[in-house]
Enzyme design. Sequence first.
Site, PDB file in Angstrom:
ATOM      1  N   HIS A  60       0.889  -1.342   0.081  1.00  9.33           N
ATOM      2  CA  HIS A  60       0.074   0.218  -0.005  1.00  9.33           C
ATOM      3  C   HIS A  60       0.941   1.310  -0.031  1.00  9.33           C
ATOM      4  CE1 HIS A  60      -4.074  -1.571   0.944  1.00  9.33           C
ATOM      5  NE2 HIS A  60      -3.337  -3.090   1.132  1.00  9.33           N
ATOM      6  N   HIS A  82      -6.337  -0.034   7.692  1.00  8.24           N
ATOM      7  CA  HIS A  82      -6.716  -1.227   8.101  1.00  8.24           C
ATOM      8  C   HIS A  82      -6.937  -0.895   9.756  1.00  8.24           C
ATOM      9  CE1 HIS A  82      -5.196  -2.449   4.498  1.00  8.24           C
ATOM     10  NE2 HIS A  82      -6.102  -3.200   4.178  1.00  8.24           N
ATOM     11  N   TYR A  84      -6.299  -3.505  11.892  1.00  5.74           N
ATOM     12  CA  TYR A  84      -5.118  -4.325  12.202  1.00  5.74           C
ATOM     13  C   TYR A  84      -3.935  -3.613  12.397  1.00  5.74           C
ATOM     14  CZ  TYR A  84      -3.755  -5.238   7.402  1.00  5.74           C
ATOM     15  OH  TYR A  84      -3.455  -5.347   6.132  1.00  5.74           O
ATOM     16  N   GLU A  85      -3.904  -2.288  11.681  1.00  4.00           N
ATOM     17  CA  GLU A  85      -2.548  -1.539  11.687  1.00  4.00           C
ATOM     18  C   GLU A  85      -2.546  -0.939  12.996  1.00  4.00           C
ATOM     19  OE1 GLU A  85      -1.524   0.410   7.651  1.00  4.00           O
ATOM     20  OE2 GLU A  85      -3.620  -0.077   7.433  1.00  4.00           O
ATOM     21  N   MET A 210     -10.338  -8.175   5.781  1.00  2.00           N
ATOM     22  CA  MET A 210      -9.941  -7.260   6.785  1.00  2.00           C
ATOM     23  C   MET A 210     -10.304  -5.794   6.345  1.00  2.00           C
ATOM     24  SD  MET A 210      -6.578  -9.202   7.611  1.00  2.00           S
ATOM     25  CE  MET A 210      -6.523 -11.316   7.699  1.00  2.00           C
ATOM     26  N   SER A 211     -11.001  -5.217   5.268  1.00  2.00           N
ATOM     27  CA  SER A 211     -11.232  -3.998   5.216  1.00  2.00           C
ATOM     28  C   SER A 211     -12.567  -3.845   4.760  1.00  2.00           C
ATOM     29  CB  SER A 211     -10.206  -3.744   3.915  1.00  2.00           C
ATOM     30  OG  SER A 211     -10.598  -4.487   2.771  1.00  2.00           O
ATOM     31  N   ASN A 234      -7.493 -16.216  -2.388  1.00  2.00           N
ATOM     32  CA  ASN A 234      -7.201 -17.319  -1.830  1.00  2.00           C
ATOM     33  C   ASN A 234      -8.529 -17.914  -1.243  1.00  2.00           C
ATOM     34  OD1 ASN A 234      -6.631 -15.053   0.510  1.00  2.00           O
ATOM     35  ND2 ASN A 234      -7.349 -16.972   1.771  1.00  2.00           N
ATOM     36  N   HIS A 248       1.454 -14.764  -1.036  1.00  2.00           N
ATOM     37  CA  HIS A 248       0.597 -15.539  -2.112  1.00  2.00           C
ATOM     38  C   HIS A 248      -0.470 -14.441  -2.411  1.00  2.00           C
ATOM     39  CE1 HIS A 248      -0.929 -18.738  -4.276  1.00  2.00           C
ATOM     40  NE2 HIS A 248      -2.008 -18.606  -3.787  1.00  2.00           N
TER      41      HIS A 248
END
Length: 276
Positions: A60, A82, A84-85, A210-211, A234, A248
């Site tokens: 990003h 995010h 989680y940041e 997660m966003s 995934n 990945h």
Amino acid sequence: MCLGQIQEIVNAIQQKGSFAPEYGIILGSGLGGLADELESPIFVNYNDLPGFPISTAPGHMGRFVFGTLAGHRVVCMQGRLHYYEGHPMSSLALPVRVMQQLGIRALIVTNACGGVNLDFEVGDLMLIEDHINFMGTNPLIGPNADEFGPRFFDMSTAYNKTLREVARKAAASLSVPLRQGIYLGYTGPNYETPAEIRAFRILGADAVGMSTVPEVLAAAHCGLPVLAISLITNMAAGITEKRLDGDHVIEIANSRALVLRSLVKQIVADIPPQLI
């Protein structure tokens, strides 16, 4: 942030140039390359804006890119924020409110996410029809910003029906298969457990990420029509025996980015002027 603080950020952006974007586009992991296709781009780094949080997620860039795409003025968020940041959840509403104050009339959100629906495959694109907020919190908790929207607001049309139809027609014109489904927002930063994925499938989720959910909540609050598209990078935990790996995810996103970029460009070209 109050309107005055957001206006400071807007003023700092306007000092870089006279911007009047029609559409805002939030670019997910591995999808930032769309900003490189803008004509006459102007870059505004987040760290040059007063009080604006810095994006730290891999891949990003951490900047706004202003320019023209498919004949329309746009602003791309090349690097999202995010939860989680470590950013406060309220900070995730900030970029949407900044773009709204800059004058956008619709928001396009993209993300890379995991497939929960067993019929999905890695590389699929999914048009988000609705979401489940499993983040345990909301960016609008706290005193209401009345200047943006009401304390209580409807979410039944958060994902704009007209924009979804535009996306379906654009995908058909490009011969791009486009799934449709429900996105479940999860905090991260860890990937979900197989048991959680089984539970999410029972709840009706087709994809997990997660966003997106905080941004859509902020957009709905201030009345912005939203279109959201997920790239399935995934299959979620427990569906295959493959270990989940962030590198990945980026690799798959990069490999399918051209298809998503072509679709978004066609959508921007096709959005009807009477949308609002």
